[in-house]
Design a protein around this motif. Structure first.
Motif, PDB file in Angstrom:
ATOM      1  N   LEU A  65      30.436  39.914  32.389  1.00  0.00           N
ATOM      2  CA  LEU A  65      30.782  38.301  32.520  1.00  0.00           C
ATOM      3  C   LEU A  65      30.821  38.036  33.892  1.00  0.00           C
ATOM      4  O   LEU A  65      30.775  36.786  34.098  1.00  0.00           O
ATOM      5  CB  LEU A  65      32.359  38.356  31.826  1.00  0.00           C
ATOM      6  CG  LEU A  65      32.132  38.533  30.261  1.00  0.00           C
ATOM      7  CD1 LEU A  65      33.685  38.534  29.603  1.00  0.00           C
ATOM      8  CD2 LEU A  65      31.524  37.114  29.667  1.00  0.00           C
ATOM      9  N   GLU A  66      31.415  38.917  34.902  1.00  0.00           N
ATOM     10  CA  GLU A  66      31.671  38.588  36.222  1.00  0.00           C
ATOM     11  C   GLU A  66      30.170  38.281  36.936  1.00  0.00           C
ATOM     12  O   GLU A  66      30.184  37.214  37.422  1.00  0.00           O
ATOM     13  CB  GLU A  66      32.320  39.910  36.996  1.00  0.00           C
ATOM     14  CG  GLU A  66      33.661  40.136  36.586  1.00  0.00           C
ATOM     15  CD  GLU A  66      33.942  41.269  37.322  1.00  0.00           C
ATOM     16  OE1 GLU A  66      35.318  41.556  37.123  1.00  0.00           O
ATOM     17  OE2 GLU A  66      33.240  42.083  37.388  1.00  0.00           O
ATOM     18  N   ILE A  67      29.098  38.918  36.204  1.00  0.00           N
ATOM     19  CA  ILE A  67      27.747  38.353  36.850  1.00  0.00           C
ATOM     20  C   ILE A  67      27.500  37.113  36.304  1.00  0.00           C
ATOM     21  O   ILE A  67      27.025  36.096  36.752  1.00  0.00           O
ATOM     22  CB  ILE A  67      26.757  39.535  36.419  1.00  0.00           C
ATOM     23  CG1 ILE A  67      27.023  40.725  37.316  1.00  0.00           C
ATOM     24  CG2 ILE A  67      25.394  39.061  36.594  1.00  0.00           C
ATOM     25  CD1 ILE A  67      26.358  42.153  36.836  1.00  0.00           C
ATOM     26  N   ARG A  68      27.557  36.760  34.924  1.00  0.00           N
ATOM     27  CA  ARG A  68      27.220  35.645  34.264  1.00  0.00           C
ATOM     28  C   ARG A  68      27.923  34.467  34.746  1.00  0.00           C
ATOM     29  O   ARG A  68      27.490  33.465  34.864  1.00  0.00           O
ATOM     30  CB  ARG A  68      27.396  35.931  32.470  1.00  0.00           C
ATOM     31  CG  ARG A  68      27.216  34.576  31.864  1.00  0.00           C
ATOM     32  CD  ARG A  68      27.472  34.605  30.477  1.00  0.00           C
ATOM     33  NE  ARG A  68      27.146  35.804  29.679  1.00  0.00           N
ATOM     34  CZ  ARG A  68      27.291  35.987  28.392  1.00  0.00           C
ATOM     35  NH1 ARG A  68      27.926  34.923  27.552  1.00  0.00           N
ATOM     36  NH2 ARG A  68      27.079  37.277  27.798  1.00  0.00           N
ATOM     37  N   PHE A  69      29.166  34.620  35.034  1.00  0.00           N
ATOM     38  CA  PHE A  69      30.024  33.446  35.298  1.00  0.00           C
ATOM     39  C   PHE A  69      30.365  33.503  36.975  1.00  0.00           C
ATOM     40  O   PHE A  69      30.942  32.587  37.449  1.00  0.00           O
ATOM     41  CB  PHE A  69      31.166  33.298  34.544  1.00  0.00           C
ATOM     42  CG  PHE A  69      31.304  33.325  33.323  1.00  0.00           C
ATOM     43  CD1 PHE A  69      31.268  31.590  32.798  1.00  0.00           C
ATOM     44  CD2 PHE A  69      31.165  33.832  32.306  1.00  0.00           C
ATOM     45  CE1 PHE A  69      31.112  31.110  31.639  1.00  0.00           C
ATOM     46  CE2 PHE A  69      31.124  33.687  30.873  1.00  0.00           C
ATOM     47  CZ  PHE A  69      30.842  32.201  30.628  1.00  0.00           C
ATOM     48  N   ARG A  70      29.768  34.301  37.565  1.00  0.00           N
ATOM     49  CA  ARG A  70      29.571  34.567  39.165  1.00  0.00           C
ATOM     50  C   ARG A  70      31.008  34.372  39.541  1.00  0.00           C
ATOM     51  O   ARG A  70      31.616  33.698  40.362  1.00  0.00           O
ATOM     52  CB  ARG A  70      28.751  33.349  39.670  1.00  0.00           C
ATOM     53  CG  ARG A  70      27.557  33.289  39.372  1.00  0.00           C
ATOM     54  CD  ARG A  70      26.478  32.192  39.974  1.00  0.00           C
ATOM     55  NE  ARG A  70      25.558  31.878  39.296  1.00  0.00           N
ATOM     56  CZ  ARG A  70      25.213  30.542  38.996  1.00  0.00           C
ATOM     57  NH1 ARG A  70      25.518  29.482  39.803  1.00  0.00           N
ATOM     58  NH2 ARG A  70      24.025  30.335  38.298  1.00  0.00           N
ATOM     59  N   GLN A  71      31.797  35.287  39.217  1.00  0.00           N
ATOM     60  CA  GLN A  71      33.162  35.475  39.313  1.00  0.00           C
ATOM     61  C   GLN A  71      33.470  36.784  40.025  1.00  0.00           C
ATOM     62  O   GLN A  71      32.678  37.969  39.605  1.00  0.00           O
ATOM     63  CB  GLN A  71      33.985  35.626  37.991  1.00  0.00           C
ATOM     64  CG  GLN A  71      34.017  34.107  37.431  1.00  0.00           C
ATOM     65  CD  GLN A  71      34.556  33.049  38.208  1.00  0.00           C
ATOM     66  OE1 GLN A  71      35.924  33.208  38.608  1.00  0.00           O
ATOM     67  NE2 GLN A  71      33.927  32.083  38.354  1.00  0.00           N
ATOM     68  N   ALA A  72      34.230  36.905  41.084  1.00  0.00           N
ATOM     69  CA  ALA A  72      34.595  38.108  41.823  1.00  0.00           C
ATOM     70  C   ALA A  72      35.367  39.106  40.815  1.00  0.00           C
ATOM     71  O   ALA A  72      35.032  40.441  40.838  1.00  0.00           O
ATOM     72  CB  ALA A  72      35.503  38.002  43.115  1.00  0.00           C
ATOM     73  N   ARG A  73      36.125  38.277  39.681  1.00  0.00           N
ATOM     74  CA  ARG A  73      36.872  39.418  39.142  1.00  0.00           C
ATOM     75  C   ARG A  73      37.165  38.469  37.735  1.00  0.00           C
ATOM     76  O   ARG A  73      37.661  37.348  37.798  1.00  0.00           O
ATOM     77  CB  ARG A  73      38.138  39.906  39.551  1.00  0.00           C
ATOM     78  CG  ARG A  73      38.845  40.630  38.758  1.00  0.00           C
ATOM     79  CD  ARG A  73      38.450  41.999  38.500  1.00  0.00           C
ATOM     80  NE  ARG A  73      39.233  43.121  38.720  1.00  0.00           N
ATOM     81  CZ  ARG A  73      38.834  44.457  38.662  1.00  0.00           C
ATOM     82  NH1 ARG A  73      37.730  44.738  38.178  1.00  0.00           N
ATOM     83  NH2 ARG A  73      39.587  45.153  38.691  1.00  0.00           N
ATOM     84  N   VAL A  74      36.903  39.221  36.525  1.00  0.00           N
ATOM     85  CA  VAL A  74      36.899  38.477  35.333  1.00  0.00           C
ATOM     86  C   VAL A  74      38.497  39.335  34.845  1.00  0.00           C
ATOM     87  O   VAL A  74      38.165  40.587  34.935  1.00  0.00           O
ATOM     88  CB  VAL A  74      35.803  38.540  34.065  1.00  0.00           C
ATOM     89  CG1 VAL A  74      36.543  38.259  32.824  1.00  0.00           C
ATOM     90  CG2 VAL A  74      35.038  37.531  34.563  1.00  0.00           C
ATOM     91  N   VAL A  75      39.215  38.963  34.136  1.00  0.00           N
ATOM     92  CA  VAL A  75      40.642  39.497  33.931  1.00  0.00           C
ATOM     93  C   VAL A  75      40.304  39.712  32.275  1.00  0.00           C
ATOM     94  O   VAL A  75      40.467  38.659  31.569  1.00  0.00           O
ATOM     95  CB  VAL A  75      41.970  38.705  34.063  1.00  0.00           C
ATOM     96  CG1 VAL A  75      43.168  39.605  33.461  1.00  0.00           C
ATOM     97  CG2 VAL A  75      42.028  38.735  35.787  1.00  0.00           C
ATOM     98  N   ILE A  76      40.498  40.868  31.811  1.00  0.00           N
ATOM     99  CA  ILE A  76      40.637  41.335  30.511  1.00  0.00           C
ATOM    100  C   ILE A  76      41.842  42.247  30.182  1.00  0.00           C
ATOM    101  O   ILE A  76      41.715  43.172  31.149  1.00  0.00           O
ATOM    102  CB  ILE A  76      39.297  41.928  30.076  1.00  0.00           C
ATOM    103  CG1 ILE A  76      38.055  41.120  30.199  1.00  0.00           C
ATOM    104  CG2 ILE A  76      39.547  42.616  28.437  1.00  0.00           C
ATOM    105  CD1 ILE A  76      36.846  41.659  29.756  1.00  0.00           C
ATOM    106  N   ARG A  77      42.747  41.740  29.693  1.00  0.00           N
ATOM    107  CA  ARG A  77      43.775  42.331  29.318  1.00  0.00           C
ATOM    108  C   ARG A  77      44.071  42.576  27.801  1.00  0.00           C
ATOM    109  O   ARG A  77      43.535  42.096  27.033  1.00  0.00           O
ATOM    110  CB  ARG A  77      45.164  41.576  29.552  1.00  0.00           C
ATOM    111  CG  ARG A  77      45.342  39.982  28.802  1.00  0.00           C
ATOM    112  CD  ARG A  77      46.318  39.330  29.294  1.00  0.00           C
ATOM    113  NE  ARG A  77      46.335  38.175  28.530  1.00  0.00           N
ATOM    114  CZ  ARG A  77      47.386  37.096  28.822  1.00  0.00           C
ATOM    115  NH1 ARG A  77      48.384  37.356  29.644  1.00  0.00           N
ATOM    116  NH2 ARG A  77      47.460  36.142  27.810  1.00  0.00           N
TER     117      ARG A  77
END
Length: 81
Positions: free
Chosen positions: A62-74
């Motif tokens: 998801l970080e790659i797909r949405f170009r995010q430094a960090r995706v939070v999954i809790r």
């Protein structure tokens, strides 16, 4: 991209709740006293058994797909009534 994610999560976990109608706004401090902001959306799934390795891999994807430094999954334990 959100529709694709909803479809992926529904297929993998038999359901998803997506809070995307009115995105929340995230804000955090960065180095140099700068503040960053962005809209966030929340996807929620419930599973009986948690596979941490699978979720760690999904987070990276998801970080790659949405170009995010960090995706939070809790995760949290809940009791159903």
């Amino acid at each position: 991209m959100f529709e694709t994610l909803k479809a992926d999560l529904t297929k993998a976990y038999q359901g998803v709740t997506a809070f995307v109608q009115a995105p929340a706004q995230g804000r955090w401090s960065q180095e140099g006293a700068r503040t960053a902001e962005e809209d966030i959306v929340i996807f929620e799934v419930m599973v009986a058994d948690l596979d941490l390795g699978q979720w760690q891999q999904r987070r990276g994807d998801l970080e790659i797909r949405f170009r995010q430094a960090r995706v939070v999954i809790r995760h949290m334990d809940i009791g159903l009534i």
